[in-house]
Design an enzyme around this catalytic site. Structure first.
Site, PDB file in Angstrom:
ATOM      1  N   GLU A 235      78.651  94.466  87.914  1.00 59.71           N
ATOM      2  CA  GLU A 235      79.134  93.486  86.951  1.00 59.71           C
ATOM      3  C   GLU A 235      79.824  92.320  87.664  1.00 59.71           C
ATOM      4  O   GLU A 235      80.202  92.443  88.834  1.00 59.71           O
ATOM      5  CB  GLU A 235      80.132  94.162  86.000  1.00 59.71           C
TER       6      GLU A 235
ATOM      7  N   ASN B 280      74.917  88.578  81.750  1.00 58.41           N
ATOM      8  CA  ASN B 280      76.034  88.094  82.562  1.00 58.41           C
ATOM      9  C   ASN B 280      75.655  88.081  84.045  1.00 58.41           C
ATOM     10  O   ASN B 280      76.514  87.962  84.903  1.00 58.41           O
ATOM     11  CB  ASN B 280      77.278  88.960  82.340  1.00 58.41           C
TER      12      ASN B 280
ATOM     13  N   HIS C  48      74.349  90.606  85.683  1.00 62.26           N
ATOM     14  CA  HIS C  48      74.482  91.877  86.386  1.00 62.26           C
ATOM     15  C   HIS C  48      73.122  92.381  86.863  1.00 62.26           C
ATOM     16  O   HIS C  48      72.086  92.084  86.254  1.00 62.26           O
ATOM     17  CB  HIS C  48      75.227  92.936  85.555  1.00 62.26           C
TER      18      HIS C  48
ATOM     19  N   ASP D 175      70.282 103.451  88.581  1.00 60.13           N
ATOM     20  CA  ASP D 175      71.544 103.812  87.951  1.00 60.13           C
ATOM     21  C   ASP D 175      71.368 104.867  86.868  1.00 60.13           C
ATOM     22  O   ASP D 175      70.247 105.186  86.460  1.00 60.13           O
ATOM     23  CB  ASP D 175      72.227 102.555  87.381  1.00 60.13           C
TER      24      ASP D 175
HETATM   25  C1  F6R Z   1      68.646  99.091  84.371  1.00 60.89           C
HETATM   26  C2  F6R Z   1      69.643  98.183  84.920  1.00 60.89           C
HETATM   27  C3  F6R Z   1      70.139  96.989  84.192  1.00 60.89           C
HETATM   28  C4  F6R Z   1      69.065  96.210  83.451  1.00 60.89           C
HETATM   29  C5  F6R Z   1      69.649  94.975  82.774  1.00 60.89           C
HETATM   30  C6  F6R Z   1      68.617  94.234  81.953  1.00 60.89           C
HETATM   31  O1  F6R Z   1      68.368 100.159  85.251  1.00 60.89           O
HETATM   32  O2  F6R Z   1      70.089  98.452  85.984  1.00 60.89           O
HETATM   33  O3  F6R Z   1      70.798  96.157  85.103  1.00 60.89           O
HETATM   34  O4  F6R Z   1      68.063  95.833  84.347  1.00 60.89           O
HETATM   35  O5  F6R Z   1      70.702  95.348  81.944  1.00 60.89           O
HETATM   36  O6  F6R Z   1      68.228  95.034  80.899  1.00 60.89           O
HETATM   37  P1  F6R Z   1      67.073  94.609  79.897  1.00 60.89           P
HETATM   38  O7  F6R Z   1      65.794  94.676  80.653  1.00 60.89           O
HETATM   39  O8  F6R Z   1      67.130  95.632  78.793  1.00 60.89           O
HETATM   40  O9  F6R Z   1      67.404  93.230  79.422  1.00 60.89           O
END
Ligand code: F6R
Length: 250
Positions: free
Chosen positions: A143, A136, A138, A67
């Site tokens: 989401e 959450n 995701h 992303d």
């Molecule tokens: C990053 C992504 C997000 C993260 C998620 C967890 O490319 O797609 O879904 O993997 O937000 O983020 P951290 O590792 O910072 O807790």
């Protein structure tokens, strides 16, 4: 699903890095799906270290990232392209033209997404997809409530994700409200999936994703339907899953 419980963040990073290294050794021209966020930083450091010691080469590897924020230039300090350069690409021998991150400044974001799906197909699909997980549930920027049937698409960030990501920006207002993201369908197409989780604040999300029902309210729960998922976490992140009876590999 395989679950590896590791003592702490360092051990988790090493274990996850070893699974990626094994993929690269077994198939030097593999396609790696990569993620940003805090969780993979340690495993990227470990991969860079093995490369610098001469034990691992990425010369044939192609990568696609999950992303990118919409509206951020590739060289913006908080862009995911820059994150990948700083945390991994600048320290290994992957060829720049083999690294692919969605362009947050694409004039036509929908066309950018369609071209990305086409690119992944042309690369032959993703061999190993690395994922972190949001509080959450995701994955990438998919989401709660988002359609499981989507490939790469434009997403609106949830308030919770904006809150979680504001730590990287000067203020909450600066966090982009939209992103380009691989969809759940794109993620499920990967041959193998490696999920990394760390910290007690992820424990509830991990339990809901892997010991609860498959529901669009917890996007990561869809991973229960994939035939080859490995979850690597530290004890804190896996604590509630253990209580719920998740069986661990080691
Ligand atoms: C990053 C992504 C997000 C993260 C998620 C967890 O490319 O797609 O879904 O993997 O937000 O983020 P951290 O590792 O910072 O807790």
């Amino acid at each position: 699903m395989r679950i590896y419980a590791c003592a702490d963040y360092r051990a988790m990073s090493r274990r996850a890095a070893s699974l990626i290294a094994a993929q690269v050794l077994l198939k030097p021209d593999c396609v790696l799906g990569l993620a940003t966020g805090s969780t993979p930083v340690g495993l990227y450091r470990q991969l860079a270290e093995w490369h610098q010691q001469g034990d691992l080469s990425f010369a044939g590897v192609r990568s696609v990232n999950l992303d990118e924020y919409l509206g951020l230039a590739p060289d913006h300090e908080q862009s995911y392209r820059r994150f990948m350069q700083v945390n991994l690409f600048d320290h290994i021998d992957i060829r720049p033209e083999h690294t692919h991150v969605l362009n947050g400044l694409a004039p036509d974001p929908q066309a950018e997404c369609a071209a990305y799906d086409q690119l992944i197909r042309e690369l032959g699909g993703v061999d190993l997809q690395l994922l972190g997980m949001g509080h959450n549930g995701h994955i990438a920027f998919n989401e709660p409530g988002d359609d499981f049937g989507l490939e790469t698409h434009v997403v609106r960030l949830s308030e919770r994700t904006i809150d979680a990501n504001q730590r990287f920006f000067a203020s909450r207002d600066e966090v982009p409200r939209q992103a380009l993201s691989m969809g759940i369908k794109s993620i499920l197409h990967a041959r193998r999936i490696l999920v990394v989780v760390s910290g007690a604040d992820k424990a509830e999300a991990v339990r809901r994703a892997f010991a609860g029902p498959v529901t669009d309210q917890v996007p990561a729960s869809v991973l229960q339907l994939h035939p080859d998922v490995t979850l690597v976490g530290d004890e804190a992140a896996l604590s509630e899953l253990k209580e719920a009876g998740g069986s661990l590999c080691g």
